[in-house]
Design a protein around this motif. Sequence first.
Motif, short mmCIF file in Angstrom:
data_model
loop_
_atom_site.label_atom_id
_atom_site.label_comp_id
_atom_site.label_asym_id
_atom_site.label_seq_id
_atom_site.Cartn_x
_atom_site.Cartn_y
_atom_site.Cartn_z
N MET A 1 39.79 39.71 0.73
CA MET A 1 38.98 40.92 0.89
C MET A 1 38.00 41.05 -0.29
O MET A 1 38.38 40.88 -1.43
N ARG A 6 37.21 46.33 -0.54
CA ARG A 6 38.37 46.99 -1.14
C ARG A 6 38.02 48.42 -1.54
O ARG A 6 38.81 49.34 -1.44
N ARG A 7 36.77 48.62 -1.94
CA ARG A 7 36.38 49.93 -2.44
C ARG A 7 35.95 50.89 -1.34
O ARG A 7 35.57 52.00 -1.60
N ARG A 318 36.32 54.39 7.02
CA ARG A 318 37.31 54.66 6.00
C ARG A 318 36.89 55.87 5.16
O ARG A 318 37.70 56.73 4.85
N ARG A 417 43.38 52.58 7.35
CA ARG A 417 44.01 51.28 7.18
C ARG A 417 43.16 50.35 6.32
O ARG A 417 41.95 50.39 6.38
N ARG B 97 44.93 51.74 -2.11
CA ARG B 97 43.60 51.20 -2.47
C ARG B 97 42.70 52.29 -3.05
O ARG B 97 41.49 52.20 -2.95
N PHE B 98 43.29 53.30 -3.56
CA PHE B 98 42.61 54.39 -4.28
C PHE B 98 41.75 55.26 -3.37
O PHE B 98 41.77 56.47 -3.46
N TYR B 99 40.89 54.62 -2.57
CA TYR B 99 40.04 55.33 -1.63
C TYR B 99 39.19 56.40 -2.30
O TYR B 99 39.12 57.54 -1.82
N LEU B 100 38.57 56.01 -3.39
CA LEU B 100 37.55 56.90 -3.95
C LEU B 100 36.25 56.66 -3.19
O LEU B 100 36.00 55.56 -2.70
N PRO B 102 32.65 55.70 -3.00
CA PRO B 102 31.84 54.91 -3.96
C PRO B 102 30.51 55.56 -4.31
O PRO B 102 29.93 55.24 -5.33
N GLU B 153 40.77 53.88 -11.64
CA GLU B 153 40.49 54.40 -10.29
C GLU B 153 41.71 55.14 -9.74
O GLU B 153 41.60 56.21 -9.15
N GLU B 177 48.03 47.76 -6.12
CA GLU B 177 46.82 47.01 -6.45
C GLU B 177 46.64 46.87 -7.96
O GLU B 177 45.56 46.51 -8.41
#
Lengths: 417, 235
Positions: A1, A6-7, A318, A417, B97-100, B102, B153, B177
């Motif tokens: 990935m 990923r972000r 997402r 997900r 995966r933090f999910y901030l 961007p 993060e 992560e």
Amino acid sequence: MSERERRGGRKPGALPGILAVVAMAAAITLPVVLLSVGGGVSSHEIARLQASGYQIVVSGPGTAGIDLAHQRVGQIAAIPSVGAVSPTLTRPLDLRGPGGRWVPLLAEGIIPSAYYATLGSTASQVFSAPPNLGDPTDMIHYQNGSYAGPVSPDVLVNTTLAQADHLTVGDSVTLAPAANGSGAVTYTVTGTFNVVASLFSTSGNYGIYLPLSNLQVLTGLARTGPGPGGLLDAADSIHVGLTGTASTSPTQIARVVAALHALLPYYGVSTLSQEASQLEGAASILNGFYLVLSSVGLAIGFVFLTLVLVRRVEAERREIGIRRALGLPSRSIAATIVARAVLLGGAGALLGVASGIGTVTVLARVGSAPVQAASRLAVFSPVQLIALGVGALALAGVASAFAVRRALRLPLPEALR
Amino acid sequence: MTSGAVIELAGVTKVYGGAGPAGVRALRGINLRFRPGQYVSIEGPSGCGKTTLLNLLGLIDTPTEGEVRWDGVNVADGSERERARFRLRSIGFVFQRFYLLPTLTVRENVELPLRPLLRGRAERRARAVELLESVGLSARAGFYPSQLSGGEEQRVAIARALVNSPALLLADEPTGELDSDNAGKVLDLLEALHRERQTTLIVVTHNPEVARRARRHLTLRDGRVESDVREGETT
């Protein structure tokens, strides 16, 4: 990935947004061009009618459908409230000037004083009073019966033609009814006239005036003789001007029309108000047609914008999922999408309007002569332009509704997900 | 904000793909009760239903059968809008995966859940900065997530999860992560905040170190609770 994924998922580049703006712009350009040029030409024609001076037109079937043109003047002038009567004949001719080249043009045959009397205030300024074409009544040549008597071989040419062919007053030119020069007659330029855009159609750039009887002789439409069968003396139409308040009184105009019908039962009689009304009706039908035609482009722009917005929702699923998971209200998610749609739609509308105006400006400079002339008459109505902009924004709003629906129906667990 | 709520799962079953034979039963008749301020770890092999359980507790998903109760009230049967409002006020999430976001700065990310609740921008900003200080990142307030390390993060994500002072903090593999050094820091931080705020903390993890810090250890297998160990007591 990848790090980017990923972000927060892979974002679409700027290209789809740019394409959506271009699609909307293209969709808006078409109606801007059609409505501005179509509306401009219609307005021009209506203004021309209103500025023409005369109020009633008598016309025969086909071209040169009126006979006994000179005699009709006296008959029609005898009708109460009639102040001026002018038969006119328009025929294509070829002109050879001092340079020796043949130029196709339109010749208007007129009875100088009668013609001048039917002109409106603006049109009358184009000519001397009356136009300098020899016998102001054009009767000496005509009354001879065979048209063989004293003649005024005079011609007025428009300034554009005069400049192009280096013609000046006093020059001799040859006019012929056919391009091979057969039947040619030599005329003297006795004056020039300016082509005023509000008065003349594009053919004015190729126009000359000469006495009606001369044009009739030149084109074989003269009276063939005083006896039976010699009734030609042809014209295309007869312009009738009314006196004083009668010119603006529907009742008086109707009365004169009735008298004309009685006098000339086989000829058509129409009033300028009728023509203006018909022209306005035709213009509105054309505008409707332009809008229907444009709606095809708008529909394509709408579909494209919708696809871009929905695609963007998919790419940002997402991010949308995170916002929804955090509990942000639907309206804040919807507002982001609607704002994006309005931005794209608004940018497309602005670009489309600019592109439409630019297209018309370019056509006015580099198109074929009729296209240039029509483009120069374009009228950019602020109301229409604003309406198109509002329409584009409305379409963007509808397109965003699809994207919002998609965003708010994303299954949250899957989006995260 | 809801504080000190007793959270229960009563007979919760979750089936994906319809109720027929093709449906996958991710959870099967789960009954659990969480007292206020508990620190719970949920462990189990992949596919055992850990994340599904967390999604149901966080009202991100709804059970096929059963109820999710807060102080005896079933909060899972409300509309999406009602559940969103409940999440906003009562539940914080920390994702693996933090999910901030961007496109937002660190401070804006932390402020995000406050937007519907606090009208005053200054008030929101002050609250976000306060939380960033508590996770040791106030100096990074104007940075974008791409300018931070993974550990940073995740600390921002924890600040965001706590900015509305939720009664329940849900963390899904919060160190998954991260390297061990950053993982330790994040766990220390979670533990400290949990202790300080008495927030109920439920952590899904594969990491024994993460699980070791919890006071109650749930193990799932095949959609069922295999074990529920608390302070040396097994049920």
